[in-house]
Enzyme design. Structure first.
Site, short mmCIF file in Angstrom:
data_model
loop_
_atom_site.label_atom_id
_atom_site.label_comp_id
_atom_site.label_asym_id
_atom_site.label_seq_id
_atom_site.Cartn_x
_atom_site.Cartn_y
_atom_site.Cartn_z
N HIS A 80 -0.10 -1.07 -34.61
CA HIS A 80 0.31 -2.47 -34.50
C HIS A 80 0.65 -2.78 -33.04
O HIS A 80 1.38 -2.03 -32.39
CB HIS A 80 1.54 -2.74 -35.38
CG HIS A 80 2.11 -4.11 -35.21
ND1 HIS A 80 3.36 -4.33 -34.65
CD2 HIS A 80 1.62 -5.34 -35.53
CE1 HIS A 80 3.60 -5.64 -34.64
NE2 HIS A 80 2.57 -6.27 -35.17
N SER A 81 0.10 -3.89 -32.53
CA SER A 81 0.44 -4.38 -31.20
C SER A 81 0.15 -3.32 -30.14
O SER A 81 -0.96 -2.77 -30.10
CB SER A 81 1.91 -4.82 -31.20
OG SER A 81 2.21 -5.61 -30.09
N PHE A 82 1.12 -2.99 -29.29
CA PHE A 82 0.95 -1.91 -28.30
C PHE A 82 0.52 -0.61 -28.98
O PHE A 82 -0.19 0.21 -28.38
CB PHE A 82 2.29 -1.72 -27.56
CG PHE A 82 2.35 -0.52 -26.67
CD1 PHE A 82 1.83 -0.56 -25.39
CD2 PHE A 82 2.96 0.65 -27.10
CE1 PHE A 82 1.90 0.56 -24.56
CE2 PHE A 82 3.04 1.77 -26.29
CZ PHE A 82 2.51 1.72 -25.01
N HIS A 229 3.42 -12.21 -35.68
CA HIS A 229 3.34 -10.86 -35.12
C HIS A 229 4.31 -9.87 -35.75
O HIS A 229 3.98 -8.69 -35.90
CB HIS A 229 3.58 -10.91 -33.60
CG HIS A 229 3.12 -9.68 -32.89
ND1 HIS A 229 1.80 -9.30 -32.82
CD2 HIS A 229 3.82 -8.72 -32.22
CE1 HIS A 229 1.70 -8.17 -32.12
NE2 HIS A 229 2.91 -7.80 -31.75
#
Length: 250
Positions: A80-82, A229
């Site tokens: 997820h994300s980074f 997010h």
């Protein structure tokens, strides 16, 4: 889910301004469905959050080592994300142990780029200025930015509660150039989960999660969901779990 779930083994990798506990609700929902779920911590986060010099290489190696040390196989590796960039590098170490790689609004970094290269210039400059101001190279997002970009669907009290648990992020990994030639040569199946109310990256072509990031995967499975997010990972974990199952199943 209307039909019995195919049992899967998930390894869930969190992103920036989060720790392994980010996945608690989603992991619980997946386990209710009969899946095996792991959520490893990596350097610079969780109990190690004071380690401000943790590198991207240390983070990705820690995830790969976790998979090897637990002798996990047929893994659905989720970033997820980074954490998407962490998963990209971790996958290079353990390709034979992976069933599928899943990005959920996760960075798919271009070979030779850094995370900062993948951000709109004004956002990269903002993060860089925050790192300078911190005195130790960490990046702590101010609440108004975090609330509008990461938690846009959350009521104010929920956004404040989530933000209260956020720790500063080591800034170094944002600017490390990543050699991803091995990742882009992997034949491992890939999925992209796109949350279409996510406001961290601008919607559209130039910097977006989808189709900009996702299209780098070559052939991939696309799953979309109505979420931002971070909020639904905490408030609607069953919805996120269902998206991950659809992304990971055969």
């Amino acid at each position: 889910m209307r039909q019995k779930a195919q049992p899967l083994t998930f390894v869930l990798v969190h992103g920036s301004w989060a720790d392994a506990g980010f996945w608690d609700g989603v992991a619980a929902e997946l386990r209710k469905q009969g899946h095996t779920v792991y959520a490893p911590e990596y350097p610079g986060h969780g109990a190690d959050y004071k380690n401000t010099t943790a590198t991207h290489a240390m983070m990705s190696k820690a995830v790969a080592d976790y998979i090897q040390n637990h002798d996990l196989r047929d893994v659905v590796l989720v970033g997820h994300s980074f954490g998407g960039s962490v998963v990209q590098k971790a996958a290079e170490y353990v390709p034979d142990r992976l069933k599928r790689i899943v990005f959920i609004d996760g960075f798919v970094v271009k070979d030779g780029n850094s995370l900062a290269d993948e951000l709109p210039p004004q956002t990269a400059a903002f993060f860089g200025e925050l790192a300078k101001q911190s005195g130790n190279g960490t990046v702590m997002l101010p609440f108004p930015f975090f609330r509008d970009a990461f938690l846009n669907l959350a009521p104010l009290d929920v956004a404040q509660k989530i933000y209260a648990g956020v720790k500063p992020e080591p800034g170094g990994p944002f600017t490390e150039k990543l050699d991803l030639k091995k990742f882009y040569a992997l034949q491992t199946p890939k999925s992209y989960v796109y949350l279409y109310q996510d406001n961290v990256l601008p919607q559209g072509e130039n910097y977006s999660w989808h189709p900009h990031m996702s299209s780098r995967l070559g052939q991939f499975r696309l799953i979309v969901g109505d979420a931002d997010h971070m909020t639904y990972f905490k408030t609607e974990p069953k919805k996120i779990a269902e998206l991950l199952y659809m992304a990971g199943r055969d």
